[in-house]
Design a protein around this motif. Sequence first.
Motif, PDB file in Angstrom:
ATOM      1  N   THR A  13       0.864  -1.245  -0.105  1.00  0.00           N
ATOM      2  CA  THR A  13      -0.003   0.219   0.039  1.00  0.00           C
ATOM      3  C   THR A  13       0.837   1.404   0.115  1.00  0.00           C
ATOM      4  O   THR A  13       0.315   2.363  -0.503  1.00  0.00           O
ATOM      5  CB  THR A  13      -0.960   0.070   1.185  1.00  0.00           C
ATOM      6  OG1 THR A  13      -0.233  -0.187   2.226  1.00  0.00           O
ATOM      7  CG2 THR A  13      -1.931  -1.214   0.944  1.00  0.00           C
ATOM      8  N   GLY A  16       1.048   3.340  -3.224  1.00  0.00           N
ATOM      9  CA  GLY A  16       0.268   4.128  -3.499  1.00  0.00           C
ATOM     10  C   GLY A  16       0.389   5.584  -3.275  1.00  0.00           C
ATOM     11  O   GLY A  16      -0.300   6.508  -3.636  1.00  0.00           O
ATOM     12  N   ARG A  21       4.016   7.233  -6.879  1.00  0.00           N
ATOM     13  CA  ARG A  21       3.162   6.784  -8.131  1.00  0.00           C
ATOM     14  C   ARG A  21       3.536   7.740  -9.192  1.00  0.00           C
ATOM     15  O   ARG A  21       3.310   7.491 -10.150  1.00  0.00           O
ATOM     16  CB  ARG A  21       1.686   6.888  -7.805  1.00  0.00           C
ATOM     17  CG  ARG A  21       1.466   5.717  -6.939  1.00  0.00           C
ATOM     18  CD  ARG A  21      -0.163   5.722  -6.731  1.00  0.00           C
ATOM     19  NE  ARG A  21      -0.884   5.543  -8.043  1.00  0.00           N
ATOM     20  CZ  ARG A  21      -1.473   4.346  -8.389  1.00  0.00           C
ATOM     21  NH1 ARG A  21      -1.433   3.365  -7.577  1.00  0.00           N
ATOM     22  NH2 ARG A  21      -2.030   4.250  -9.321  1.00  0.00           N
ATOM     23  N   SER A  59      -1.069  -3.955  -8.568  1.00  0.00           N
ATOM     24  CA  SER A  59      -2.382  -3.283  -8.228  1.00  0.00           C
ATOM     25  C   SER A  59      -2.158  -1.718  -7.927  1.00  0.00           C
ATOM     26  O   SER A  59      -3.008  -0.677  -8.159  1.00  0.00           O
ATOM     27  CB  SER A  59      -3.254  -3.676  -7.296  1.00  0.00           C
ATOM     28  OG  SER A  59      -2.681  -3.586  -5.880  1.00  0.00           O
ATOM     29  N   PHE A  60      -0.920  -1.267  -7.439  1.00  0.00           N
ATOM     30  CA  PHE A  60      -0.507  -0.017  -7.270  1.00  0.00           C
ATOM     31  C   PHE A  60       0.523   0.513  -8.365  1.00  0.00           C
ATOM     32  O   PHE A  60       0.982   1.844  -8.266  1.00  0.00           O
ATOM     33  CB  PHE A  60       0.178   0.328  -5.934  1.00  0.00           C
ATOM     34  CG  PHE A  60      -0.874   0.132  -4.843  1.00  0.00           C
ATOM     35  CD1 PHE A  60      -1.474   1.262  -4.343  1.00  0.00           C
ATOM     36  CD2 PHE A  60      -0.923  -1.082  -4.226  1.00  0.00           C
ATOM     37  CE1 PHE A  60      -2.447   0.907  -3.295  1.00  0.00           C
ATOM     38  CE2 PHE A  60      -1.755  -1.330  -3.089  1.00  0.00           C
ATOM     39  CZ  PHE A  60      -2.536  -0.113  -2.837  1.00  0.00           C
TER      40      PHE A  60
END
Length: 135
Positions: A13, A16, A21, A59-60
């Motif tokens: 996480t 993110g 990012r 997913s990130f």
Amino acid sequence: DGTAWHAYGGQPTVLGHESIRCSDIFVTEQTAHTDRPRHADFAADIEWMLENVLLGPVSFGSRCASAWNLALDEDFGPVSDGGPKNCRGIVEVRRDHGMHERSPEFFALAHFCHATATSSGQACFRIQADCDCKG
């Protein structure tokens, strides 16, 4: 340019965060530790690999995930001077007869690769490899 992330500590996480990012993310290495493949907690180790090295980082926005130590022997070697002596390879290859044993990470990678497409949209494919090994 980008962020190289190792899954040895923390959670995916963190990838993110906007400061991370804003450029490419790469999971640059990860290895399993301590247990020989036959002594591993297969379900838990596969789940951890998927959550922390494969699906979580992707997913990130991670562009890749790589596993370190593709093949090691039954003594977790070869080992570079000063390197850790408790890493498990994706496969363990016995020095005495060349037979191999697949780790939980092997199966996580195998399943993940079947669901992965190349940048051109084609499915991943197996590269031909020949072996004169018995077994």
